[in-house]
Scaffold this motif. Sequence first.
Motif, short mmCIF file in Angstrom:
data_model
loop_
_atom_site.label_atom_id
_atom_site.label_comp_id
_atom_site.label_asym_id
_atom_site.label_seq_id
_atom_site.Cartn_x
_atom_site.Cartn_y
_atom_site.Cartn_z
N ALA A 48 -10.72 -17.70 39.15
CA ALA A 48 -9.85 -18.86 38.95
C ALA A 48 -9.24 -19.32 40.27
N LEU A 49 -8.85 -18.38 41.12
CA LEU A 49 -8.34 -18.74 42.43
C LEU A 49 -9.43 -19.46 43.24
N LEU A 50 -10.63 -18.90 43.22
CA LEU A 50 -11.73 -19.51 43.97
C LEU A 50 -12.05 -20.91 43.45
N GLU A 51 -11.98 -21.11 42.14
CA GLU A 51 -12.21 -22.44 41.56
C GLU A 51 -11.16 -23.44 42.04
N GLN A 52 -9.97 -22.96 42.37
CA GLN A 52 -8.91 -23.82 42.91
C GLN A 52 -9.04 -24.01 44.42
N GLY A 53 -10.03 -23.34 45.01
CA GLY A 53 -10.27 -23.47 46.45
C GLY A 53 -9.37 -22.62 47.31
N VAL A 54 -8.82 -21.54 46.71
CA VAL A 54 -7.94 -20.66 47.47
C VAL A 54 -8.38 -19.21 47.31
N GLY A 55 -8.01 -18.41 48.27
CA GLY A 55 -8.31 -16.98 48.22
C GLY A 55 -7.10 -16.17 48.64
N LEU A 56 -6.87 -15.08 47.95
CA LEU A 56 -5.77 -14.18 48.27
C LEU A 56 -6.10 -13.41 49.55
N ILE A 57 -5.17 -13.39 50.50
CA ILE A 57 -5.40 -12.65 51.73
C ILE A 57 -4.21 -11.74 52.02
N VAL A 58 -4.49 -10.65 52.72
CA VAL A 58 -3.46 -9.74 53.19
C VAL A 58 -3.34 -9.96 54.69
N LEU A 59 -2.11 -10.21 55.14
CA LEU A 59 -1.86 -10.52 56.55
C LEU A 59 -1.46 -9.30 57.36
N GLU A 60 -0.79 -8.35 56.71
CA GLU A 60 -0.40 -7.11 57.37
C GLU A 60 -0.08 -6.08 56.31
N THR A 61 -0.23 -4.81 56.68
CA THR A 61 0.09 -3.71 55.76
C THR A 61 0.69 -2.56 56.54
N ASN A 62 1.69 -1.94 55.93
CA ASN A 62 2.28 -0.73 56.48
C ASN A 62 2.26 0.32 55.37
N ILE A 63 1.78 1.52 55.71
CA ILE A 63 1.74 2.62 54.75
C ILE A 63 2.58 3.76 55.29
N HIS A 122 -6.28 -22.64 56.20
CA HIS A 122 -4.88 -22.37 56.52
C HIS A 122 -4.16 -21.97 55.24
N LEU A 123 -2.98 -21.39 55.36
CA LEU A 123 -2.23 -20.97 54.19
C LEU A 123 -1.72 -22.18 53.41
N VAL A 124 -1.75 -22.08 52.09
CA VAL A 124 -1.18 -23.14 51.27
C VAL A 124 0.34 -23.14 51.47
N PRO A 125 1.00 -24.30 51.32
CA PRO A 125 2.44 -24.39 51.58
C PRO A 125 3.30 -23.49 50.68
N ASP A 126 2.92 -23.35 49.40
CA ASP A 126 3.72 -22.53 48.48
C ASP A 126 2.79 -21.89 47.45
N PRO A 127 2.44 -20.62 47.64
CA PRO A 127 1.51 -19.95 46.73
C PRO A 127 2.02 -19.86 45.30
N ARG A 128 3.34 -19.91 45.11
CA ARG A 128 3.90 -19.84 43.76
C ARG A 128 3.39 -20.97 42.88
N VAL A 129 3.12 -22.12 43.46
CA VAL A 129 2.61 -23.27 42.70
C VAL A 129 1.28 -22.90 42.04
N TYR A 130 0.39 -22.28 42.79
CA TYR A 130 -0.92 -21.87 42.25
C TYR A 130 -0.76 -20.76 41.22
N PHE A 131 0.05 -19.76 41.55
CA PHE A 131 0.23 -18.63 40.64
C PHE A 131 0.83 -19.09 39.31
N ARG A 132 1.84 -19.94 39.36
CA ARG A 132 2.45 -20.43 38.11
C ARG A 132 1.47 -21.25 37.29
N ALA A 133 0.67 -22.07 37.95
CA ALA A 133 -0.29 -22.92 37.25
C ALA A 133 -1.39 -22.11 36.59
N LEU A 134 -1.79 -21.01 37.19
CA LEU A 134 -2.92 -20.22 36.68
C LEU A 134 -2.49 -19.09 35.76
#
Length: 143
Positions: A48-63, A122-134
């Motif tokens: 569903a994310l891919l159909e919207q033209g977006v992909g989830l990415i991880v920018l940094e991780t600390n363990i 580039h990053l979408v301006p507000d990922p919450r918009v996509y998450f709420r819609a989907l």
Amino acid sequence: MTDAFTVSVVVRGYETDSQGHLNSAVYMQYAEHARWSGLEAAGIRQSALLEQGVGLIVLETNIKYLKELRAGDEVAVSCRYVFGTGRTPKTFRFEQEIVTADGTLAAEVSSAGGLLDLKERHLVPDPRVYFRALASDPGVLGL
């Protein structure tokens, strides 16, 4: 950790290193599994994310490794999605814990993420918009 989605995992023998404890890269896999499982529990599939033209990415991780895990150990891997606390509204955080069956905290994982516009790169301006819609259950994501 409150308001977190949790999945159970049993450490498999082939995931351990030569010292018999969980390989460090597998902690990352467990964290990724919990992140995607949480999104699916919210009703968001990767397709569903891919159909919207977006992909989830991880920018940094600390363990932070706190207790070694061995084959057969049962763990709960949590994921709390935290929006609006990054340097920009374009990013969000995944706050995660890996906890043994007896309640011992084995690891903490903290990551920054975003949604990448796959066409513009580039990053979408507000990922919450996509998450709420989907999402059929945005509460799983804290939205």
